[in-house]
Motif scaffolding. Structure first.
Motif, PDB file in Angstrom:
ATOM      1  N   THR A  32      11.371   5.773   3.062  1.00 20.89           N
ATOM      2  CA  THR A  32       9.994   6.246   3.197  1.00 20.89           C
ATOM      3  C   THR A  32       9.753   7.488   2.347  1.00 20.89           C
ATOM      4  OG1 THR A  32       8.480   7.318   4.769  1.00 20.89           O
ATOM      5  CG2 THR A  32      10.789   7.373   5.353  1.00 20.89           C
ATOM      6  N   ASN A  33       8.480   7.704   1.982  1.00 19.37           N
ATOM      7  CA  ASN A  33       8.179   8.954   1.265  1.00 19.37           C
ATOM      8  C   ASN A  33       8.128  10.133   2.233  1.00 19.37           C
ATOM      9  OD1 ASN A  33       5.489   9.143   2.348  1.00 19.37           O
ATOM     10  ND2 ASN A  33       4.716   7.826   0.710  1.00 19.37           N
ATOM     11  N   GLY A  34       8.231   9.873   3.524  1.00 25.26           N
ATOM     12  CA  GLY A  34       8.395  10.935   4.527  1.00 25.26           C
ATOM     13  C   GLY A  34       7.114  11.582   5.002  1.00 25.26           C
TER      14      GLY A  34
ATOM     15  N   GLU B 133       0.830  -1.206   0.000  1.00 27.15           N
ATOM     16  CA  GLU B 133       0.000   0.000   0.000  1.00 27.15           C
ATOM     17  C   GLU B 133       0.868   1.260   0.000  1.00 27.15           C
ATOM     18  OE1 GLU B 133      -3.480  -0.069   0.175  1.00 27.15           O
ATOM     19  OE2 GLU B 133      -3.255  -2.223  -0.119  1.00 27.15           O
ATOM     20  N   CYS B 134       0.289   2.359  -0.496  1.00 28.34           N
ATOM     21  CA  CYS B 134       0.972   3.646  -0.406  1.00 28.34           C
ATOM     22  C   CYS B 134      -0.054   4.773  -0.365  1.00 28.34           C
ATOM     23  CB  CYS B 134       1.922   3.855  -1.582  1.00 28.34           C
ATOM     24  SG  CYS B 134       2.955   5.324  -1.338  1.00 28.34           S
ATOM     25  N   ASN B 135       0.305   5.857   0.343  1.00 30.86           N
ATOM     26  CA  ASN B 135      -0.597   7.014   0.410  1.00 30.86           C
ATOM     27  C   ASN B 135      -0.309   8.029  -0.691  1.00 30.86           C
ATOM     28  OD1 ASN B 135       1.883   7.548   1.666  1.00 30.86           O
ATOM     29  ND2 ASN B 135       1.033   9.305   2.728  1.00 30.86           N
ATOM     30  N   LEU B 136       0.785   7.830  -1.448  1.00 30.70           N
ATOM     31  CA  LEU B 136       1.058   8.720  -2.584  1.00 30.70           C
ATOM     32  C   LEU B 136       0.741   8.018  -3.903  1.00 30.70           C
ATOM     33  CD1 LEU B 136       4.382  10.641  -1.747  1.00 30.70           C
ATOM     34  CD2 LEU B 136       2.022  11.260  -1.227  1.00 30.70           C
ATOM     35  N   ARG B 137       0.733   8.795  -4.964  1.00 27.87           N
ATOM     36  CA  ARG B 137       0.505   8.256  -6.317  1.00 27.87           C
ATOM     37  C   ARG B 137       1.527   8.884  -7.263  1.00 27.87           C
ATOM     38  NH1 ARG B 137      -2.182   6.027  -3.236  1.00 27.87           N
ATOM     39  NH2 ARG B 137      -4.361   5.355  -3.347  1.00 27.87           N
ATOM     40  N   CYS B 138       2.800   8.617  -7.007  1.00 24.29           N
ATOM     41  CA  CYS B 138       3.840   9.234  -7.834  1.00 24.29           C
ATOM     42  C   CYS B 138       3.646   8.827  -9.290  1.00 24.29           C
ATOM     43  CB  CYS B 138       5.219   8.808  -7.341  1.00 24.29           C
ATOM     44  SG  CYS B 138       5.475   9.270  -5.619  1.00 24.29           S
ATOM     45  N   LYS B 139       3.828   9.804 -10.172  1.00 22.47           N
ATOM     46  CA  LYS B 139       3.465   9.563 -11.577  1.00 22.47           C
ATOM     47  C   LYS B 139       4.294   8.459 -12.209  1.00 22.47           C
ATOM     48  CE  LYS B 139       1.770  14.238 -12.330  1.00 22.47           C
ATOM     49  NZ  LYS B 139       2.091  15.584 -12.794  1.00 22.47           N
ATOM     50  N   TYR B 140       5.555   8.312 -11.786  1.00 18.97           N
ATOM     51  CA  TYR B 140       6.411   7.308 -12.423  1.00 18.97           C
ATOM     52  C   TYR B 140       6.423   5.975 -11.661  1.00 18.97           C
ATOM     53  CZ  TYR B 140       9.348   9.656  -8.950  1.00 18.97           C
ATOM     54  OH  TYR B 140       9.813  10.227  -7.796  1.00 18.97           O
ATOM     55  N   CYS B 141       5.576   5.849 -10.628  1.00 17.22           N
ATOM     56  CA  CYS B 141       5.644   4.643  -9.787  1.00 17.22           C
ATOM     57  C   CYS B 141       5.195   3.407 -10.557  1.00 17.22           C
ATOM     58  CB  CYS B 141       4.772   4.825  -8.555  1.00 17.22           C
ATOM     59  SG  CYS B 141       4.864   3.417  -7.445  1.00 17.22           S
ATOM     60  N   TYR B 142       5.976   2.313 -10.390  1.00 20.51           N
ATOM     61  CA  TYR B 142       5.612   1.064 -11.057  1.00 20.51           C
ATOM     62  C   TYR B 142       4.763   0.185 -10.145  1.00 20.51           C
ATOM     63  CZ  TYR B 142       9.976   0.276  -8.563  1.00 20.51           C
ATOM     64  OH  TYR B 142      10.960   0.270  -7.601  1.00 20.51           O
TER      65      TYR B 142
ATOM     66  N   ALA C 198       6.069  15.187  -9.631  1.00 29.53           N
ATOM     67  CA  ALA C 198       5.606  13.807  -9.855  1.00 29.53           C
ATOM     68  C   ALA C 198       5.142  13.144  -8.563  1.00 29.53           C
ATOM     69  CB  ALA C 198       6.733  12.976 -10.465  1.00 29.53           C
ATOM     70  N   ARG C 199       5.534  13.725  -7.421  1.00 24.03           N
ATOM     71  CA  ARG C 199       5.255  13.052  -6.145  1.00 24.03           C
ATOM     72  C   ARG C 199       4.008  13.666  -5.512  1.00 24.03           C
ATOM     73  NH1 ARG C 199       8.903   9.466  -5.025  1.00 24.03           N
ATOM     74  NH2 ARG C 199       8.158   9.285  -2.888  1.00 24.03           N
ATOM     75  N   ILE C 200       2.882  13.122  -5.868  1.00 24.81           N
ATOM     76  CA  ILE C 200       1.602  13.727  -5.484  1.00 24.81           C
ATOM     77  C   ILE C 200       0.715  12.726  -4.726  1.00 24.81           C
ATOM     78  CG2 ILE C 200       1.503  15.440  -7.342  1.00 24.81           C
ATOM     79  CD1 ILE C 200      -0.139  13.413  -8.963  1.00 24.81           C
TER      80      ILE C 200
HETATM   81  S1  SF4 Z   1       7.165   5.815  -5.678  1.00 27.79           S
HETATM   82 FE1  SF4 Z   1       5.577   7.096  -4.695  1.00 27.79          FE
HETATM   83  S2  SF4 Z   1       3.620   6.031  -5.080  1.00 27.79           S
HETATM   84 FE2  SF4 Z   1       5.285   4.571  -5.471  1.00 27.79          FE
HETATM   85  S3  SF4 Z   1       5.548   3.468  -3.531  1.00 27.79           S
HETATM   86 FE3  SF4 Z   1       7.018   5.165  -3.516  1.00 27.79          FE
HETATM   87  S4  SF4 Z   1       5.961   6.857  -2.504  1.00 27.79           S
HETATM   88 FE4  SF4 Z   1       4.398   5.353  -3.087  1.00 27.79          FE
END
Ligand code: SF4
Ligand code: SF4
Ligand code: SF4
Length: 360
Positions: free
Chosen positions: A95-97, A11-20, A129-131
């Motif tokens: 961590t995304n911090g 799981e993640c609370n962000l939706r970074c545009k380039y995330c795989y 990209a980190r939104i």
């Molecule tokens: S790249 Fe962004 S969306 Fe993907 S896991 Fe990391 S913080 Fe979450």
């Protein structure tokens, strides 16, 4: 196996545009899923970890994700305590911090965590990209959390994923690193077969960016940014001036899979966290496998990779700096185990550039 890269949650609370990674839930639901999955598997995870460390006295455990701080700090605390009652372990977290609170800071202090934060640069624009799911930029939140870490005297590093939003912003980025006195890794976002590649720089764009930033640093007579603060510069300079210098990161090793492994809360093991859910790199479930069987699978995969890479890279002047580069990068771009990293041409050219610059 000395380093376990632990997929604390998907799981993640962000939706970074380039995330795989593929994450879909709201933050509250994600927290519940992540915490319950970890807590329900805690004893199993301890046993999995003990099994994977059975052939080493140097043990490094990296909480990775998804976003590891979605798991409640009390659960993480319990896990660390149990593990440390078995043997010494060095803990790290990437961590995304955004979710750092006093409870997590206490956890970092208590277990001497090495902390890595992901932030893409000096401004909302560079961090575009980190939104969050609703499109909000995470920049200001992460800066506030970094200030909190500093106030609490917790050392941390920052990983920056360099992409098209950084073009022509080298000076701004340099000033940001200097002003905030942070240690950084700068890495290009690589194209992937599954992710959004619209922000991926071309090789030539990345080379221009890297050289411009290097020039700013090199020509800064005050050295507001120390050499060690940008890890890639430090490694490049050392590889030029020191005979037999070996970069210690996994990416420049001919046998990364023998030292690093990805484990998840359900006992699923993959060669690398960046290759999670990719069949070609799936070893199976550690709970139904003995360590000899796992070692034989790892050896097989490494031999397959190294045989093909030796053929492709045998004439390369920088072979022992690179060994074909990161397998995950190459696979996510080309879909082949034996392919060279997309960093290939960049690595060669940067070495030549640094030689001219540093040795002239
Ligand atoms: S790249 Fe962004 S969306 Fe993907 S896991 Fe990391 S913080 Fe979450
Ligand atoms: S595939 Fe890449 S990131 Fe993964 S362990 Fe190997 S070098 Fe490191
Ligand atoms: S720079 Fe390219 S050719 Fe040289 S070792 Fe790395 S991937 Fe192979």
């Amino acid at each position: 196996m000395h380093t376990i890269v632990f997929r604390t949650t998907n799981e993640c609370n962000l939706r970074c545009k380039y995330c795989y990674d593929n994450v879909n839930h709201d933050e509250k639901i994600s927290k519940n899923i992540a915490t319950d999955n970890f807590a329900n598997n805690l004893d199993y995870i301890v046993n999995d970890t003990i099994k994977l460390y059975s052939d080493t006295n140097y043990r490094k455990f990296i909480f990775h994700g998804g976003e590891p701080l979605l798991v409640d700090s009390k659960v993480l605390n319990e896990f660390c305590e149990i593990l440390l009652s078995k043997f010494p372990v060095e803990f790290s977290i990437q961590t995304n911090g955004t979710l750092i609170t006093k409870d997590y800071i206490d956890l970092f202090k208590k277990f001497k965590f090495k902390v890595g934060i992901s932030l893409d640069g000096a401004s909302e624009e560079q961090n575009g990209a980190r939104i969050y799911k609703d499109g909000r930029n995470s920049f200001n939140t992460v800066i506030n959390k970094m200030n909190l870490l500093k106030k609490e005297q917790i050392k941390f590093g920052v990983i920056m994923s360099i992409n098209k939003l950084h073009i022509n912003h080298e000076q701004e980025l340099y000033d940001f690193i200097a002003l905030n006195d942070i240690n950084t890794n700068i890495r290009p976002v690589f194209p992937s077969l599954t992710g959004d590649n619209s922000l991926v720089m071309t090789a030539s764009e990345y080379l221009t960016f890297f050289k411009n930033l290097f020039e700013i640093w090199y020509n800064d007579t005050e050295k507001r940014v120390k050499t060690y603060q940008i890890l890639e510069f430090a490694n490049l300079v050392k590889s030029v001036v020191l005979d037999n210098y070996k970069n210690r990161c996994c990416e420049c090793s001919p046998n990364c899979f023998m030292n690093f492994i990805s484990l998840d809360v359900n006992g699923e093991i993959y060669a690398c966290n960046r290759l999670y859910n990719v069949n070609d790199f799936y070893y199976g479930n550690i709970r139904g496998m003995n360590i000899e069987e796992l070692e034989s699978k790892i050896n097989h995969l490494m031999e397959l990779r190294n045989r093909q890479i030796r053929e492709k890279c045998s004439d390369c002047q920088v072979y022992t700096d690179c060994y074909g580069g990161c397998i995950a990068e190459a696979y996510s771009q080309f879909g082949l185990i034996g392919e060279r990293s997309g960093f290939c041409e960049i690595r060669k050219e940067l070495k030549e550039y640094a030689k001219k610059k540093v040795l002239m």
